[in-house]
Scaffold this motif. Sequence first.
Motif, mmCIF file in Angstrom:
data_model
loop_
_atom_site.group_PDB
_atom_site.id
_atom_site.type_symbol
_atom_site.label_atom_id
_atom_site.label_comp_id
_atom_site.label_asym_id
_atom_site.label_seq_id
_atom_site.Cartn_x
_atom_site.Cartn_y
_atom_site.Cartn_z
ATOM 1 N N LEU A 136 0.843 -1.190 0.000
ATOM 2 C CA LEU A 136 0.000 0.000 0.000
ATOM 3 C C LEU A 136 0.881 1.243 0.000
ATOM 4 O O LEU A 136 1.867 1.321 0.747
ATOM 5 C CB LEU A 136 -0.896 0.028 1.241
ATOM 6 C CG LEU A 136 -1.946 -1.089 1.367
ATOM 7 C CD1 LEU A 136 -2.397 -1.213 2.819
ATOM 8 C CD2 LEU A 136 -3.135 -0.819 0.457
ATOM 9 N N MET B 295 -8.700 2.045 1.375
ATOM 10 C CA MET B 295 -7.642 1.196 1.928
ATOM 11 C C MET B 295 -8.204 -0.156 2.365
ATOM 12 O O MET B 295 -7.606 -1.208 2.074
ATOM 13 C CB MET B 295 -6.967 1.895 3.115
ATOM 14 C CG MET B 295 -5.915 1.041 3.806
ATOM 15 S SD MET B 295 -5.154 1.855 5.230
ATOM 16 C CE MET B 295 -3.961 2.898 4.412
ATOM 17 N N THR C 297 4.121 5.013 4.287
ATOM 18 C CA THR C 297 3.413 6.285 4.375
ATOM 19 C C THR C 297 4.262 7.345 5.061
ATOM 20 O O THR C 297 5.216 7.041 5.780
ATOM 21 C CB THR C 297 2.092 6.102 5.149
ATOM 22 O OG1 THR C 297 1.328 7.313 5.083
ATOM 23 C CG2 THR C 297 2.349 5.744 6.616
ATOM 24 N N TYR D 181 2.571 -1.232 4.303
ATOM 25 C CA TYR D 181 2.046 0.092 3.954
ATOM 26 C C TYR D 181 3.159 1.098 4.202
ATOM 27 O O TYR D 181 3.686 1.203 5.304
ATOM 28 C CB TYR D 181 0.825 0.422 4.807
ATOM 29 C CG TYR D 181 0.279 1.828 4.638
ATOM 30 C CD1 TYR D 181 0.272 2.482 3.408
ATOM 31 C CD2 TYR D 181 -0.250 2.517 5.739
ATOM 32 C CE1 TYR D 181 -0.242 3.757 3.259
ATOM 33 C CE2 TYR D 181 -0.777 3.798 5.606
ATOM 34 C CZ TYR D 181 -0.769 4.409 4.364
ATOM 35 O OH TYR D 181 -1.281 5.679 4.228
#
Length: 491
Positions: free
Chosen positions: A228, A263, A277, A275
């Motif tokens: 992600l 998500m 970020t 993920y």
Amino acid sequence: MDTDTSRHAMAAAAPLARGASMPLAQQLAQRYAERIQQRLLLPGSRLPSVRECAQRHGVSPHTVVAAYDQLLAQGLLEARKQRGFFVRETPAPRAGASAPSGTGRTGAWRPPGQTPKAPFDVTALIRGMFQADAHNAPGLGTLPADWLDLPMLQTAMRRVIAQSEGAEQLALQYGQPGGDARLRAALAQRLADLGIAATPEQILSTVGATHALDLITRTLLQPGDAVLVDEPGWAIEFARLSQAGMRLLPVPRGADGPDLDAMELLIKQHSPRLYVTVSVLHNPTGNTLSLSSAHRILQLAEAADFLIVEDDTYAFMAPNHAPRLSALDGLRRTVYVSGFSKILTPAWRVGYLAASPERAARLTDAKLLQTLTTSPLLERAVALCLEQGQLRRHAERVQTRLDAARQRVVRLALEAGCQFVTPPQGLFGWIDTGIDTERLAQRLLDEGWLTAPGLLFSASRQPGTLMRINFATAQDAGFWRLLAQARKDFL
């Protein structure tokens, strides 16, 4: 004049057509491409340096960088480290012609069948960043050099060499596998200030935050894993993940953080392993994760059993109390990454990560295989800047200066007809120009301004009207007048 130079002089016979529908970079690339195809430039010939070519054609270095990147993408040139650009000995397949579906020359993901639009790709952005003068680079990703504290750096390095205990060992031997002990102790205190509990043994120094992210990818993931990522997000991270064989799952990013419904759907469909970020002062939007979003992300990660890599590169430009996933999670299923290039100097490639004891041990072993160790001299110098409070005071001065720059740029941007998509914070602004920013970037590049159009931050390489600006380097009113005129011409 040598033979290479005499051949290149032919390419400068006619001036480039300013104001034409074809951008200057494309004209220059086409001119060299024709001479290569006509065998006027033979395989192995060296092209002029970026600076020399810019002077010869009366264009900016940014234009030459963009032209050379187009030729690289076409397989007509090759770049040789520390030597320059050369005509390829044998023609390479055109970018995308034989590459696996979904990948390109830079490794940036794009939908099957979609061709990247030169010159705006990841390598062009990086090359432009290295060539750029901060006074002509509203799209730059770093602070201008005159905002940094050179005397502090010089003093720290002198003290390391002349006064530090064990200075001879620092200068003449390998560093410790995990990094300089004093640096890791100082970082443990720094993390405590952010609410992140980590012992020095849980901290691993790296060659900048970029190295830390790469180390995590190659150690904790396998090719084919789904990851992600924020959309928009950091183009270089998209390229690196794709090059390592990962499947990118873009999650739309808004003012409060990622679209949690989107998500959750991606998690159900693809079972991601990771993920990646930026929770605080996100690049490029400048926004910070809300506390409620942070809690929900951690719940999703727990339920679906995936890790979170929190890139806190801009930590020194943000409040210590800003919500960090690693503080809320206690490094159980988070790995925290940060560095000093954005606040201290890009020249000192010192970064670090913090993780659970088991993951920190795995990542240390991987670091030994990749780089052996990192620079103990630079790490001790950073430790001194942290220990003595100099870095904290410098960061406070930068924040004050950045606040003033942000106010000025917001006014100039609004006067030019642009709108801010997210509230302006930190180093970057995410603006809507109302016109195609790829066309706009070409136009501004012809005038010598390096910008960062929105497609550079799209995992799916989608063009649009959005653009990232650097508040520190976008204060020139002349730039905004040119942008406003371009908007009138294009609308």
